[in-house]
Design a protein around this motif. Structure first.
Motif, mmCIF file in Angstrom:
data_model
loop_
_atom_site.group_PDB
_atom_site.id
_atom_site.type_symbol
_atom_site.label_atom_id
_atom_site.label_comp_id
_atom_site.label_asym_id
_atom_site.label_seq_id
_atom_site.Cartn_x
_atom_site.Cartn_y
_atom_site.Cartn_z
ATOM 1 N N TYR A 132 0.827 -1.207 0.000
ATOM 2 C CA TYR A 132 0.000 0.000 0.000
ATOM 3 C C TYR A 132 0.865 1.262 0.000
ATOM 4 C CZ TYR A 132 -4.540 -2.226 0.453
ATOM 5 O OH TYR A 132 -5.683 -2.945 0.200
ATOM 6 N N GLY A 133 2.065 1.181 0.555
ATOM 7 C CA GLY A 133 2.987 2.308 0.466
ATOM 8 C C GLY A 133 3.371 2.596 -0.977
ATOM 9 N N TRP A 134 3.693 1.559 -1.720
ATOM 10 C CA TRP A 134 3.987 1.745 -3.135
ATOM 11 C C TRP A 134 2.750 2.190 -3.901
ATOM 12 C CZ3 TRP A 134 8.157 2.686 -5.621
ATOM 13 C CH2 TRP A 134 9.375 2.210 -5.164
ATOM 14 N N SER A 135 1.589 1.729 -3.492
ATOM 15 C CA SER A 135 0.352 2.180 -4.131
ATOM 16 C C SER A 135 0.183 3.683 -3.991
ATOM 17 C CB SER A 135 -0.844 1.442 -3.524
ATOM 18 O OG SER A 135 -2.061 1.918 -4.062
ATOM 19 N N ALA A 136 0.492 4.227 -2.807
ATOM 20 C CA ALA A 136 0.394 5.671 -2.601
ATOM 21 C C ALA A 136 1.440 6.422 -3.417
ATOM 22 C CB ALA A 136 0.537 5.991 -1.122
ATOM 23 N N ILE A 137 2.639 5.866 -3.545
ATOM 24 C CA ILE A 137 3.704 6.534 -4.286
ATOM 25 C C ILE A 137 3.414 6.557 -5.786
ATOM 26 C CG2 ILE A 137 6.135 6.372 -4.942
ATOM 27 C CD1 ILE A 137 6.694 5.269 -2.153
ATOM 28 N N LEU A 143 3.777 10.608 -5.035
ATOM 29 C CA LEU A 143 5.083 11.266 -5.132
ATOM 30 C C LEU A 143 5.674 11.153 -6.529
ATOM 31 C CD1 LEU A 143 7.522 12.643 -3.777
ATOM 32 C CD2 LEU A 143 8.330 10.355 -3.131
ATOM 33 N N PHE A 144 5.525 10.006 -7.161
ATOM 34 C CA PHE A 144 6.119 9.811 -8.487
ATOM 35 C C PHE A 144 5.503 10.760 -9.508
ATOM 36 C CE2 PHE A 144 6.572 7.798 -12.615
ATOM 37 C CZ PHE A 144 7.910 7.449 -12.619
ATOM 38 N N SER A 145 4.191 10.902 -9.488
ATOM 39 C CA SER A 145 3.530 11.825 -10.418
ATOM 40 C C SER A 145 3.935 13.262 -10.140
ATOM 41 C CB SER A 145 2.012 11.664 -10.310
ATOM 42 O OG SER A 145 1.608 10.363 -10.691
ATOM 43 N N TRP A 146 4.053 13.614 -8.862
ATOM 44 C CA TRP A 146 4.449 14.978 -8.509
ATOM 45 C C TRP A 146 5.848 15.295 -9.030
ATOM 46 C CZ3 TRP A 146 8.351 17.050 -5.470
ATOM 47 C CH2 TRP A 146 8.208 18.402 -5.124
ATOM 48 N N LEU A 147 6.779 14.349 -8.871
ATOM 49 C CA LEU A 147 8.132 14.559 -9.367
ATOM 50 C C LEU A 147 8.160 14.632 -10.895
ATOM 51 C CD1 LEU A 147 10.203 12.176 -7.060
ATOM 52 C CD2 LEU A 147 10.177 14.674 -7.015
ATOM 53 N N ALA A 148 7.415 13.759 -11.564
ATOM 54 C CA ALA A 148 7.418 13.747 -13.023
ATOM 55 C C ALA A 148 6.886 15.053 -13.595
ATOM 56 C CB ALA A 148 6.584 12.571 -13.531
ATOM 57 N N ILE A 149 5.862 15.621 -12.980
ATOM 58 C CA ILE A 149 5.291 16.878 -13.471
ATOM 59 C C ILE A 149 6.198 18.051 -13.158
ATOM 60 C CG2 ILE A 149 3.348 18.469 -13.203
ATOM 61 C CD1 ILE A 149 1.548 16.053 -12.797
ATOM 62 N N ASN A 150 6.731 18.120 -11.933
ATOM 63 C CA ASN A 150 7.556 19.261 -11.537
ATOM 64 C C ASN A 150 8.930 19.256 -12.200
ATOM 65 O OD1 ASN A 150 6.277 20.965 -9.104
ATOM 66 N ND2 ASN A 150 5.593 18.851 -8.935
ATOM 67 N N LEU A 151 9.401 18.105 -12.606
ATOM 68 C CA LEU A 151 10.682 18.042 -13.311
ATOM 69 C C LEU A 151 10.518 18.165 -14.820
ATOM 70 C CD1 LEU A 151 12.485 15.171 -11.338
ATOM 71 C CD2 LEU A 151 12.865 17.640 -11.160
#
Length: 301
Positions: A132-137, A143-151
């Motif tokens: 479930y931790g990986w599900s949230a990431i 977090l992964f989507s946030w990094l992909a968009i901001n970078l």
């Protein structure tokens, strides 16, 4: 020798070394027979059991359960997906694991302990919590989507959750220690003088790795690759949570057949095929690595 002479003087006969070895191995042999061999044999027996259309078990033997696996496109595709995912996880874990194994084996003591702790820490967390931790990431708001968009790597949140990529990432993360630790043990047994001799002879760092480090660390790879492959192929919770119904592995099908449809013979057939598949692939991996090791040894000689 004195104890043997005293025992003979008292008329006592000590068991031979062979008998002593069998006695010492007996507890482990009994444990394996009860906890491994007996369940496997029971699963094989159940997989050829006959049942009526209503699901009632009847006396008799049949191979219909195995025929269904290869005759139905869904089951065949899931079986191939399981092999592909397990193979990919083993290869990625080997690529990522080599640098980490080198740090564990050759790095400074404090850094080596830190890397080992980071590697082993996921194994101390419950598999459900970890998944479930990986599900949230990996979710669209994670977090992964946030990094992909901001970078600037993506304009829209990438859809990784409920895909094979999610299962692959989580599987490599969880089972990476089973690749790194055997490799670190093999690299730790390589004498640095051997690598230094190759450098003195004019070999580049890449050539030193390819001709010295990799061949001598193959025993660790022969342990890590089958372990990661087997654990990924038999995984159930992580693929179920992160892959869902869009990327199921064979473990999800077995759970569905046994607990939902109560089709124990077909579930046992799927389980038997999974065990046979893992065994065959492990033997092939070990055989290929052993052959490559003999080839490198012959070239060095």
């Amino acid at each position: 020798m004195r104890n043997d002479a005293q025992a003979q003087g008292r008329g006592l006969s000590l068991p031979s070394p062979a008998v002593t070895g069998w006695l010492l191995a007996a507890p482990a042999a009994v444990f394996l027979l009860v906890c491994f061999v007996a369940p496997v044999l029971q699963t094989l027996w159940l997989s050829v059991g006959a049942r009526t259309e209503s699901g009632v078990m009847i006396s008799g033997w049949t191979l219909e359960n195995y025929r269904r696996v290869f005759a139905t496109d869904l089951y065949w595709r899931v079986l191939l997906r399981t092999v592909r995912m397990a193979t990919s996880a083993a290869i990625v874990a080997a690529i990522v694991g080599y640098p980490l194994a080198w740090v564990v084996a050759r790095g400074q003591a404090w850094f080596s302990r830190l890397v080992t702790l980071v590697l082993v820490a996921p194994l101390l967390v419950n598999v459900v919590v970890r998944s479930y931790g990986w599900s949230a990431i990996l979710s669209r708001n994670g977090l992964f989507s946030w990094l992909a968009i901001n970078l600037g790597l993506a304009t829209d949140p990438p859809a990784l959750l409920y895909t094979e990529w999610a299962v692959l990432i989580a599987s490599v993360h969880v089972f990476l220690p089973f690749m790194v630790l055997p490799l670190a043990g093999a690299i730790g047994r390589i004498s640095p003088a051997t690598e230094q001799a190759a450098v003195v002879a004019g070999a580049s760092p890449l050539m030193v790795f390819w001709r010295v480090t990799l061949p001598l660390s193959l025993p660790g790879l022969a342990v890590g690759l089958p372990l990661v492959f087997s654990l990924t192929a038999a995984a159930f919770v992580t693929p179920q949570i992160l892959g869902g119904n869009f990327a199921p592995l064979i473990g999800s099908l077995i759970e569905q057949q046994v607990l939902t449809l109560h089709d124990w013979p077909f579930g046992a057939a799927l389980s038997s095929l999974l065990v046979a598949l893992v065994l065959v692939v492990n033997l092939l991996l070990i055989g290929v690595i052993a052959r490559r090791l003999r080839g490198w040894t012959a070239q060095a000689a």
